[in-house]
Design a protein around this motif. Structure first.
Motif, mmCIF file in Angstrom:
data_model
loop_
_atom_site.group_PDB
_atom_site.id
_atom_site.type_symbol
_atom_site.label_atom_id
_atom_site.label_comp_id
_atom_site.label_asym_id
_atom_site.label_seq_id
_atom_site.Cartn_x
_atom_site.Cartn_y
_atom_site.Cartn_z
ATOM 1 N N MET A 23 -10.872 -5.671 -1.869
ATOM 2 C CA MET A 23 -9.665 -5.732 -1.049
ATOM 3 C C MET A 23 -8.469 -6.192 -1.871
ATOM 4 O O MET A 23 -7.367 -5.658 -1.725
ATOM 5 C CB MET A 23 -9.906 -6.675 0.141
ATOM 6 N N ARG A 24 -8.680 -7.173 -2.743
ATOM 7 C CA ARG A 24 -7.583 -7.642 -3.610
ATOM 8 C C ARG A 24 -7.104 -6.521 -4.537
ATOM 9 O O ARG A 24 -5.902 -6.356 -4.735
ATOM 10 C CB ARG A 24 -8.036 -8.846 -4.442
ATOM 11 N N ILE A 25 -8.046 -5.765 -5.108
ATOM 12 C CA ILE A 25 -7.681 -4.662 -5.998
ATOM 13 C C ILE A 25 -6.891 -3.608 -5.230
ATOM 14 O O ILE A 25 -5.865 -3.114 -5.716
ATOM 15 C CB ILE A 25 -8.950 -4.052 -6.641
ATOM 16 N N ILE A 26 -7.337 -3.282 -4.021
ATOM 17 C CA ILE A 26 -6.627 -2.291 -3.214
ATOM 18 C C ILE A 26 -5.219 -2.775 -2.875
ATOM 19 O O ILE A 26 -4.254 -2.000 -2.946
ATOM 20 C CB ILE A 26 -7.433 -1.970 -1.934
ATOM 21 N N LEU A 27 -5.081 -4.046 -2.522
ATOM 22 C CA LEU A 27 -3.753 -4.572 -2.189
ATOM 23 C C LEU A 27 -2.821 -4.556 -3.400
ATOM 24 O O LEU A 27 -1.641 -4.210 -3.273
ATOM 25 C CB LEU A 27 -3.866 -5.986 -1.634
ATOM 26 N N LYS A 28 -3.342 -4.924 -4.583
ATOM 27 C CA LYS A 28 -2.508 -4.895 -5.795
ATOM 28 C C LYS A 28 -2.056 -3.476 -6.110
ATOM 29 O O LYS A 28 -0.891 -3.235 -6.431
ATOM 30 C CB LYS A 28 -3.275 -5.470 -6.989
ATOM 31 N N HIS A 29 -2.992 -2.532 -6.019
ATOM 32 C CA HIS A 29 -2.663 -1.138 -6.320
ATOM 33 C C HIS A 29 -1.649 -0.602 -5.312
ATOM 34 O O HIS A 29 -0.707 0.104 -5.682
ATOM 35 C CB HIS A 29 -3.940 -0.281 -6.303
ATOM 36 N N SER A 30 -1.825 -0.955 -4.057
ATOM 37 C CA SER A 30 -0.905 -0.513 -3.017
ATOM 38 C C SER A 30 0.493 -1.065 -3.252
ATOM 39 O O SER A 30 1.488 -0.361 -3.067
ATOM 40 C CB SER A 30 -1.425 -0.961 -1.657
ATOM 41 N N LYS A 31 0.567 -2.319 -3.674
ATOM 42 C CA LYS A 31 1.866 -2.936 -3.945
ATOM 43 C C LYS A 31 2.579 -2.231 -5.103
ATOM 44 O O LYS A 31 3.773 -1.956 -5.034
ATOM 45 C CB LYS A 31 1.658 -4.413 -4.270
ATOM 46 N N LYS A 32 1.821 -1.902 -6.154
ATOM 47 C CA LYS A 32 2.403 -1.180 -7.293
ATOM 48 C C LYS A 32 2.892 0.201 -6.874
ATOM 49 O O LYS A 32 3.970 0.647 -7.282
ATOM 50 C CB LYS A 32 1.379 -1.045 -8.416
ATOM 51 N N GLU A 33 2.099 0.891 -6.056
ATOM 52 C CA GLU A 33 2.498 2.215 -5.591
ATOM 53 C C GLU A 33 3.741 2.131 -4.706
ATOM 54 O O GLU A 33 4.610 3.006 -4.769
ATOM 55 C CB GLU A 33 1.349 2.875 -4.829
ATOM 56 N N ALA A 34 3.853 1.105 -3.892
ATOM 57 C CA ALA A 34 5.033 0.929 -3.042
ATOM 58 C C ALA A 34 6.279 0.686 -3.895
ATOM 59 O O ALA A 34 7.354 1.215 -3.591
ATOM 60 C CB ALA A 34 4.819 -0.216 -2.070
ATOM 61 N N GLU A 35 6.134 -0.091 -4.961
ATOM 62 C CA GLU A 35 7.272 -0.323 -5.860
ATOM 63 C C GLU A 35 7.692 0.970 -6.552
ATOM 64 O O GLU A 35 8.882 1.250 -6.682
ATOM 65 C CB GLU A 35 6.913 -1.396 -6.884
ATOM 66 N N LYS A 36 6.722 1.758 -6.994
ATOM 67 C CA LYS A 36 7.039 3.043 -7.625
ATOM 68 C C LYS A 36 7.764 3.959 -6.648
ATOM 69 O O LYS A 36 8.730 4.637 -7.005
ATOM 70 C CB LYS A 36 5.762 3.739 -8.110
ATOM 71 N N ALA A 37 7.284 3.997 -5.405
ATOM 72 C CA ALA A 37 7.908 4.849 -4.391
ATOM 73 C C ALA A 37 9.337 4.392 -4.104
ATOM 74 O O ALA A 37 10.238 5.216 -3.934
ATOM 75 C CB ALA A 37 7.077 4.831 -3.116
ATOM 76 N N LYS A 38 9.543 3.086 -4.068
ATOM 77 C CA LYS A 38 10.886 2.574 -3.809
ATOM 78 C C LYS A 38 11.837 2.935 -4.954
ATOM 79 O O LYS A 38 12.970 3.349 -4.718
ATOM 80 C CB LYS A 38 10.836 1.057 -3.618
ATOM 81 N N LYS A 39 11.360 2.797 -6.195
ATOM 82 C CA LYS A 39 12.196 3.166 -7.342
ATOM 83 C C LYS A 39 12.520 4.658 -7.326
ATOM 84 O O LYS A 39 13.648 5.064 -7.600
ATOM 85 C CB LYS A 39 11.493 2.799 -8.647
ATOM 86 N N LEU A 40 11.528 5.484 -6.985
ATOM 87 C CA LEU A 40 11.750 6.923 -6.920
ATOM 88 C C LEU A 40 12.737 7.265 -5.811
ATOM 89 O O LEU A 40 13.621 8.110 -6.002
ATOM 90 C CB LEU A 40 10.422 7.643 -6.684
ATOM 91 N N GLU A 41 12.629 6.595 -4.672
ATOM 92 C CA GLU A 41 13.554 6.826 -3.576
ATOM 93 C C GLU A 41 14.978 6.447 -3.977
ATOM 94 O O GLU A 41 15.928 7.187 -3.704
ATOM 95 C CB GLU A 41 13.118 6.012 -2.365
ATOM 96 N N GLU A 42 15.133 5.308 -4.649
ATOM 97 C CA GLU A 42 16.466 4.891 -5.102
ATOM 98 C C GLU A 42 17.031 5.888 -6.108
ATOM 99 O O GLU A 42 18.222 6.216 -6.062
ATOM 100 C CB GLU A 42 16.389 3.500 -5.728
ATOM 101 N N GLN A 43 16.184 6.384 -6.980
ATOM 102 C CA GLN A 43 16.624 7.361 -7.981
ATOM 103 C C GLN A 43 17.084 8.646 -7.301
ATOM 104 O O GLN A 43 18.127 9.201 -7.656
ATOM 105 C CB GLN A 43 15.485 7.656 -8.950
ATOM 106 N N ILE A 44 16.336 9.112 -6.312
ATOM 107 C CA ILE A 44 16.719 10.332 -5.601
ATOM 108 C C ILE A 44 18.025 10.126 -4.847
ATOM 109 O O ILE A 44 18.909 10.990 -4.870
ATOM 110 C CB ILE A 44 15.582 10.763 -4.642
ATOM 111 N N LEU A 45 18.161 8.972 -4.189
ATOM 112 C CA LEU A 45 19.406 8.696 -3.464
ATOM 113 C C LEU A 45 20.592 8.602 -4.411
ATOM 114 O O LEU A 45 21.695 9.065 -4.097
ATOM 115 C CB LEU A 45 19.268 7.425 -2.636
#
Length: 69
Positions: free
Chosen positions: A38-60
């Motif tokens: 569960m800890r590994i999944i949460l860490k990976h999910s957090k990293k993916e959310a940060e990547k998605a946020k950066k990509l969204e900001e870049q697109i905007l």
């Protein structure tokens, strides 16, 4: 409703309580494994959310710069 013999087939409480030790050990091992997973999944999910946020900001930012040009 149910015959007592049928219900007693699924219940087993050993007289010798030392039979609980292997079950307890395996339970603890699987509990620790589930916690680590569960800890590994949460860490990976957090990293993916940060990547998605950066990509969204870049697109905007790209859309905003295209409108200004």
């Amino acid at each position: 409703m149910f015959h007592p013999l049928v219900l007693s087939l699924f219940l087993y409480f050993p007289e010798d309580k030392s039979e609980y030790i292997p079950a307890s050990i395996s339970f603890v091992i699987f509990l620790i494994g589930a916690f680590i997973t569960m800890r590994i999944i949460l860490k990976h999910s957090k990293k993916e959310a940060e990547k998605a946020k950066k990509l969204e900001e870049q697109i905007l930012n790209n859309k905003a710069s295209d409108k200004n040009s």
